[in-house]
Design a protein around this motif. Structure first.
Motif, PDB file in Angstrom:
ATOM      1  N   ASP A 142       0.838  -1.208   0.000  1.00  0.00           N
ATOM      2  CA  ASP A 142       0.000   0.000   0.000  1.00  0.00           C
ATOM      3  C   ASP A 142       0.871   1.255   0.000  1.00  0.00           C
ATOM      4  O   ASP A 142       0.584   2.227  -0.685  1.00  0.00           O
ATOM      5  CB  ASP A 142      -0.918   0.026   1.235  1.00  0.00           C
ATOM      6  CG  ASP A 142      -1.979  -1.068   1.180  1.00  0.00           C
ATOM      7  OD1 ASP A 142      -2.128  -1.689   0.107  1.00  0.00           O
ATOM      8  OD2 ASP A 142      -2.649  -1.305   2.208  1.00  0.00           O
ATOM      9  N   TYR A 143       1.934   1.198   0.792  1.00  0.00           N
ATOM     10  CA  TYR A 143       2.828   2.352   0.909  1.00  0.00           C
ATOM     11  C   TYR A 143       3.547   2.613  -0.418  1.00  0.00           C
ATOM     12  O   TYR A 143       3.588   3.742  -0.911  1.00  0.00           O
ATOM     13  CB  TYR A 143       3.843   2.107   2.030  1.00  0.00           C
ATOM     14  CG  TYR A 143       4.890   3.182   2.140  1.00  0.00           C
ATOM     15  CD1 TYR A 143       4.590   4.412   2.713  1.00  0.00           C
ATOM     16  CD2 TYR A 143       6.185   2.975   1.650  1.00  0.00           C
ATOM     17  CE1 TYR A 143       5.553   5.411   2.797  1.00  0.00           C
ATOM     18  CE2 TYR A 143       7.147   3.968   1.732  1.00  0.00           C
ATOM     19  CZ  TYR A 143       6.829   5.181   2.303  1.00  0.00           C
ATOM     20  OH  TYR A 143       7.777   6.164   2.382  1.00  0.00           O
ATOM     21  N   ASN A 144       4.094   1.557  -1.012  1.00  0.00           N
ATOM     22  CA  ASN A 144       4.810   1.702  -2.287  1.00  0.00           C
ATOM     23  C   ASN A 144       3.902   2.255  -3.376  1.00  0.00           C
ATOM     24  O   ASN A 144       4.288   3.144  -4.130  1.00  0.00           O
ATOM     25  CB  ASN A 144       5.377   0.357  -2.746  1.00  0.00           C
ATOM     26  CG  ASN A 144       6.554  -0.078  -1.889  1.00  0.00           C
ATOM     27  OD1 ASN A 144       7.080   0.708  -1.106  1.00  0.00           O
ATOM     28  ND2 ASN A 144       6.955  -1.338  -2.013  1.00  0.00           N
ATOM     29  N   ALA A 146       1.139   4.008  -3.002  1.00  0.00           N
ATOM     30  CA  ALA A 146       0.753   5.396  -2.719  1.00  0.00           C
ATOM     31  C   ALA A 146       1.892   6.358  -3.047  1.00  0.00           C
ATOM     32  O   ALA A 146       1.666   7.424  -3.613  1.00  0.00           O
ATOM     33  CB  ALA A 146       0.320   5.532  -1.260  1.00  0.00           C
ATOM     34  N   THR A 147       3.141   5.960  -2.726  1.00  0.00           N
ATOM     35  CA  THR A 147       4.270   6.860  -3.014  1.00  0.00           C
ATOM     36  C   THR A 147       4.502   6.959  -4.518  1.00  0.00           C
ATOM     37  O   THR A 147       4.733   8.039  -5.047  1.00  0.00           O
ATOM     38  CB  THR A 147       5.601   6.368  -2.381  1.00  0.00           C
ATOM     39  OG1 THR A 147       5.399   5.120  -1.768  1.00  0.00           O
ATOM     40  CG2 THR A 147       6.169   7.321  -1.388  1.00  0.00           C
ATOM     41  N   HIS A 150       1.831   9.126  -6.098  1.00  0.00           N
ATOM     42  CA  HIS A 150       1.598  10.389  -5.379  1.00  0.00           C
ATOM     43  C   HIS A 150       0.166  10.479  -4.879  1.00  0.00           C
ATOM     44  O   HIS A 150      -0.503  11.494  -5.053  1.00  0.00           O
ATOM     45  CB  HIS A 150       1.935  11.595  -6.278  1.00  0.00           C
ATOM     46  CG  HIS A 150       3.336  11.548  -6.786  1.00  0.00           C
ATOM     47  ND1 HIS A 150       4.424  11.805  -5.990  1.00  0.00           N
ATOM     48  CD2 HIS A 150       3.833  11.215  -8.003  1.00  0.00           C
ATOM     49  CE1 HIS A 150       5.526  11.651  -6.700  1.00  0.00           C
ATOM     50  NE2 HIS A 150       5.207  11.278  -7.922  1.00  0.00           N
ATOM     51  N   ASP A 151      -0.296   9.393  -4.290  1.00  0.00           N
ATOM     52  CA  ASP A 151      -1.678   9.299  -3.822  1.00  0.00           C
ATOM     53  C   ASP A 151      -1.736   9.737  -2.348  1.00  0.00           C
ATOM     54  O   ASP A 151      -1.428   8.966  -1.448  1.00  0.00           O
ATOM     55  CB  ASP A 151      -2.140   7.839  -4.002  1.00  0.00           C
ATOM     56  CG  ASP A 151      -3.478   7.554  -3.364  1.00  0.00           C
ATOM     57  OD1 ASP A 151      -4.118   8.490  -2.869  1.00  0.00           O
ATOM     58  OD2 ASP A 151      -3.876   6.364  -3.360  1.00  0.00           O
ATOM     59  N   GLU A 152      -2.133  10.980  -2.157  1.00  0.00           N
ATOM     60  CA  GLU A 152      -2.145  11.550  -0.797  1.00  0.00           C
ATOM     61  C   GLU A 152      -3.095  10.788   0.120  1.00  0.00           C
ATOM     62  O   GLU A 152      -2.782  10.519   1.291  1.00  0.00           O
ATOM     63  CB  GLU A 152      -2.578  13.024  -0.837  1.00  0.00           C
ATOM     64  CG  GLU A 152      -1.552  13.952  -1.466  1.00  0.00           C
ATOM     65  CD  GLU A 152      -0.251  14.034  -0.660  1.00  0.00           C
ATOM     66  OE1 GLU A 152      -0.318  13.894   0.571  1.00  0.00           O
ATOM     67  OE2 GLU A 152       0.821  14.221  -1.276  1.00  0.00           O
ATOM     68  N   LEU A 155      -1.580   7.551   1.168  1.00  0.00           N
ATOM     69  CA  LEU A 155      -0.532   7.759   2.177  1.00  0.00           C
ATOM     70  C   LEU A 155      -1.134   8.054   3.547  1.00  0.00           C
ATOM     71  O   LEU A 155      -0.638   7.579   4.574  1.00  0.00           O
ATOM     72  CB  LEU A 155       0.376   8.919   1.762  1.00  0.00           C
ATOM     73  CG  LEU A 155       1.581   8.555   0.909  1.00  0.00           C
ATOM     74  CD1 LEU A 155       2.405   9.796   0.624  1.00  0.00           C
ATOM     75  CD2 LEU A 155       2.453   7.491   1.582  1.00  0.00           C
ATOM     76  N   VAL A 158      -2.100   4.852   5.148  1.00  0.00           N
ATOM     77  CA  VAL A 158      -0.931   4.153   5.698  1.00  0.00           C
ATOM     78  C   VAL A 158      -0.540   4.779   7.043  1.00  0.00           C
ATOM     79  O   VAL A 158      -0.267   4.078   8.024  1.00  0.00           O
ATOM     80  CB  VAL A 158       0.257   4.182   4.703  1.00  0.00           C
ATOM     81  CG1 VAL A 158       1.535   3.676   5.340  1.00  0.00           C
ATOM     82  CG2 VAL A 158      -0.080   3.345   3.463  1.00  0.00           C
ATOM     83  N   THR A 159      -0.540   6.100   7.083  1.00  0.00           N
ATOM     84  CA  THR A 159      -0.198   6.799   8.333  1.00  0.00           C
ATOM     85  C   THR A 159      -1.201   6.457   9.434  1.00  0.00           C
ATOM     86  O   THR A 159      -0.817   6.229  10.589  1.00  0.00           O
ATOM     87  CB  THR A 159      -0.182   8.328   8.107  1.00  0.00           C
ATOM     88  OG1 THR A 159       0.567   8.584   6.931  1.00  0.00           O
ATOM     89  CG2 THR A 159       0.445   9.052   9.271  1.00  0.00           C
ATOM     90  N   SER A 184      12.725   3.984   3.472  1.00  0.00           N
ATOM     91  CA  SER A 184      11.615   4.796   3.978  1.00  0.00           C
ATOM     92  C   SER A 184      10.516   3.907   4.567  1.00  0.00           C
ATOM     93  O   SER A 184       9.914   4.261   5.579  1.00  0.00           O
ATOM     94  CB  SER A 184      11.066   5.727   2.902  1.00  0.00           C
ATOM     95  OG  SER A 184      10.633   4.983   1.801  1.00  0.00           O
TER      96      SER A 184
END
Ligand SMILES: Nc1ncnc2c1ncn2[C@@H]1O[C@H](COP(=O)(O)OP(=O)(O)OP(=O)(O)O)[C@@H](O)[C@H]1O
Ligand SMILES: [Mg+2]
Length: 244
Positions: A142-144, A146-147, A150-152, A155, A158-159, A184
């Motif tokens: 999911d993190y990869n 989103a980064t 550039h999917d805010e 991200l 994930v946070t 990261s």
């Protein structure tokens, strides 16, 4: 009739003849067996209804399951704010499919049941999410994604997941041996472990790496913290995947 109720071992005579509308069953697994506190813990569906007693890995890993019965008895400590801590566990094996995730899922069920019944006994409201199952591989994907895109919103999700994992009383971190992850993403996992060890919260790790390798996956200081108040259980045998 209720089948496979998580409370089966806790009720005299078991839960076989209970109604599907039993309030306790619904509190734990919801009306459709996908909700309740087990659903809120995000236990993957294929591992959802397992307890220590019903785990398919129990027979093969008999020595470990003997120890785990004693471990589950320490879950009562969650109600004793000044008492001893509940230890963390590191379940690992070199080979895949030895029952680590199955065992972790059975322990998360046991924790949720202990929390629910212990709260009832004390006249307290049970938390809606006393435990969380964090699939580290899924979080990484999911993190990869989103980064990369550039999917805010992605991200932010994930946070949010990371925050929950830091705060929850009992956490399963499934597949923590992320040797090839980006720096990261490693720092996200690092932050979760760091927050939990600092606050003395129990975490159940599963991994395909010996715990000593955590010093190279993360760093020596974090590995040292992981080992503190943590029992290491080595799963033996070959893969049992697809054999049931
Ligand atoms: N000892 C066992 N006897 C019978 N079935 C088992 C046993 N251990 C695991 N299984 C079954 O094998 C499958 C894989 O188990 P599980 O996912 O727990 O393995 P794992 O150790 O987490 O593997 P991985 O290292 O790939 O994450 C599951 O369907 C589980 O029910
Ligand atoms: Mg696994």
């Amino acid at each position: 009739m209720t089948r496979n109720c998580l409370l089966d071992a806790h009720k005299r005579g078991g839960c076989k003849t209970c109604l599907m509308t039993c309030a306790h069953r619904i509190a734990l697994t919801g009306l459709n067996s996908k909700g309740g506190r087990i659903g809120a813990a995000k236990v993957p569906s294929e591992y959802r209804n397992i307890t220590l007693a019903t785990s398919p890995a129990r027979k093969e890993q008999a020595d470990i399951y003997g120890l785990l019965a004693d471990y589950v008895a320490t879950f009562e400590r969650q109600f004793d704010a000044d008492g001893q801590r509940i230890k963390s566990l590191y379940l690992w094996s070199e080979s895949p499919g030895t029952g680590k995730t199955t065992t972790a899922a059975s322990l998360i069920s046991e924790y949720i049941v202990a929390h629910y019944l212990g709260s009832l006994k004390r006249g307290q409201q049970a938390e809606q999410r006393p435990a969380l199952f964090l699939d580290v591989n899924k979080l990484q994907t999911d993190y990869n994604l989103a980064t990369m895109t550039h999917d805010e919103a992605g991200l932010a999700k994930v946070t949010a997941e990371m925050r929950k994992a830091m705060d929850v009383s009992f956490l399963v971190m499934d597949d923590v041996g992320i040797r090839s992850a980006s720096e990261s993403f490693k720092s996200i996992v690092h932050a979760i472990i760091n927050a939990r060890t600092t606050n003395g919260k129990p975490t159940l790790y599963t991994s395909n790496l010996p715990i000593a390798e955590m010093a190279t996956v993360f760093d020596a200081r974090l590995a040292d913290r992981m080992r503190d108040q943590c029992a290491v259980l080595h799963f033996v045998g070959e893969s049992k995947r697809g054999k049931r």
